[in-house]
Design a protein around this motif. Structure first.
Motif, short mmCIF file in Angstrom:
data_model
loop_
_atom_site.label_atom_id
_atom_site.label_comp_id
_atom_site.label_asym_id
_atom_site.label_seq_id
_atom_site.Cartn_x
_atom_site.Cartn_y
_atom_site.Cartn_z
N UNK A 209 0.61 -1.31 0.23
CA UNK A 209 0.03 0.48 0.14
C UNK A 209 0.32 1.18 0.09
N UNK A 210 1.52 1.42 0.86
CA UNK A 210 2.52 2.19 1.01
C UNK A 210 4.34 2.90 -0.28
N UNK A 211 3.83 2.01 -0.96
CA UNK A 211 4.87 1.67 -2.25
C UNK A 211 4.08 1.62 -3.66
N UNK A 212 3.71 2.37 -4.32
CA UNK A 212 3.37 2.12 -5.23
C UNK A 212 3.91 1.71 -6.49
N UNK A 213 5.25 1.04 -6.28
CA UNK A 213 6.13 0.49 -7.25
C UNK A 213 6.42 -0.66 -7.11
N UNK A 214 5.84 -1.39 -6.39
CA UNK A 214 6.01 -3.01 -5.48
C UNK A 214 5.19 -3.37 -6.00
#
Ligand SMILES: *Cc1c(COP(=O)(O)O)cnc(C)c1O
Length: 365
Positions: A209-214
């Motif tokens: 949720x906190x890392x849009x590229x993960x």
């Protein structure tokens, strides 16, 4: 001299990058104690086997399978407690997911990056789709070299970075903080490959949720269903939607869908087996540590990488083969894995046979 022989045609048309490859080699393990491929060694008890066959009875093989494997996706969401609202893409093994990711990202100037030594399919699949591959060496202790990764990210701007957590073939979990700093620094995607999640009990699912590229990738292979070929990719729906476009229709066959649903209904069995494998790993580790010339690496997976004295990798491997024990020899390519071998944690009896054979090996002259 004709210019039309098969060989000449092959040389003319098959891309040089492909001609230079060797096909992924799988040794014949017939008659061996098989400790080379990170499989779960435990068979299902007879009554479970029967219940599974019953569950397959209603299948109609004349029809195509559910193209979206809807029921299986729901079962996976529940079993793995996937974050609400995340997208899920299934692959014919996570290898196929790596291929889909690469196909969707490939293009001039786009590269794939991963720490080395790492999982060989990242490099191979990059080559298949014509992408450059950048391997960034791990530190001597097989930990991430954060500074080198950050520098390589800056220089190459990779379209995707693969981080296996735990890493294969080294077995260790990378430092979480370093992983997060790499994810934040990466301009493109970062795929955290959790193939060994059942044995590591650590995950980046909570970071989605906190890392849009993960994206997080998992597989049922190492958990005990290697024969089914089922992997999953989890992440933000907009990413998953795009990767879904390069998925071949019906990539998850009817037998796999039904069998995986069945296995997930009985997943406590798989979880008990994973716990047994973790316990066996600790026992095997202690046995290896007790052999003076063997240097095992810490493992959070279902295998152990170990180093033997200089020049002994090949003879150790061969002598184990002579005693009908198949493990993986990783030292052939030299480099950081020189004289390194990898053994999968088997059943107690298999591990005992392996340790006994290892202790009987004659090294040096
Ligand atoms: C085994 C392995 C895979 C491949 O798994 P499949 O789902 O069987 O294709 C992916 N990543 C890593 C790190 C592995 O070790």
């Amino acid at each position: 001299m004709s210019g039309n022989s098969v060989e000449e045609r092959v040389n003319r048309w098959i891309r040089p990058a492909i001609r230079e490859l060797s096909a992924y080699a799988v040794p014949n393990a017939e008659g061996f104690v098989k400790l080379d491929a990170m499989e779960n060694p435990w068979p299902w008890p007879g009554e479970l086997q029967d219940a599974w066959l019953d569950a397959l009875r209603h299948l109609r093989l004349n029809r195509y399978p559910d193209p979206r494997a809807t029921r299986l996706v729901s079962a996976l969401r529940e079993a793995m407690a996937l974050p609400q609202g995340s997208g899920v893409l299934l692959g014919n093994g996570s290898d196929e997911l790596i291929q889909m990711i690469a196909m969707a990202l490939a293009g001039p100037g786009r590269c794939v990056m991963a720490p080395e030594p790492g999982f060989v399919m990242y490099r191979m699949i990059a080559t298949f789709v014509g992408m450059e591959y950048v391997g960034v060496p791990l530190r001597e202790n097989f930990g991430l070299d954060e500074a080198a990764m950050l520098e390589a990210i800056e220089r190459h701007r990779p379209a995707v970075i693969f981080l296996a957590y735990p890493n294969n073939p080294t077995g260790n979990l990378f430092d979480e903080g370093a992983m997060r700093r790499i994810i934040r620094a990466a301009p493109g995607l970062v795929v955290v490959d959790e193939a060994y999640h059942a044995f590591a009990e650590a995950s980046f699912l909570g970071d989605l949720e906190s890392h849009p590229n993960l994206l997080v990738m998992r597989t049922l292979s190492k958990l005990g269903l290697a024969g089914l070929r089922l992997g999953l990719l989890v992440g933000a729906e907009p990413w998953i939607r795009e990767f879904d476009k390069v998925r071949l229709p019906y990539n998850i066959n009817a037998l796999t869908q039904a069998s995986a649903e069945f296995a997930l209904r009985h997943r406590e069995r798989l979880e008990i087996q994973a716990a047994r494998i973790r316990a066996e790993r600790e026992r095997l580790m202690a046995e290896l540590e007790a052999i003076p010339w063997v240097k095992p690496c810490p493992s959070r997976a279902n295998f152990i990488l170990f180093r033997v004295p200089e020049g002994a990798g090949e003879p150790v491997f061969e002598q184990l083969l002579g005693r009908r024990i198949l493990i993986k020899n990783l030292g052939a390519a030299g480099g950081m894995l020189r004289d390194c071998l990898r053994v999968t944690v088997g059943m107690p009896e298999e591990n005992r046979l392996f340790v006994q054979a290892l202790k009987a090996v004659k090294i040096g002259s």
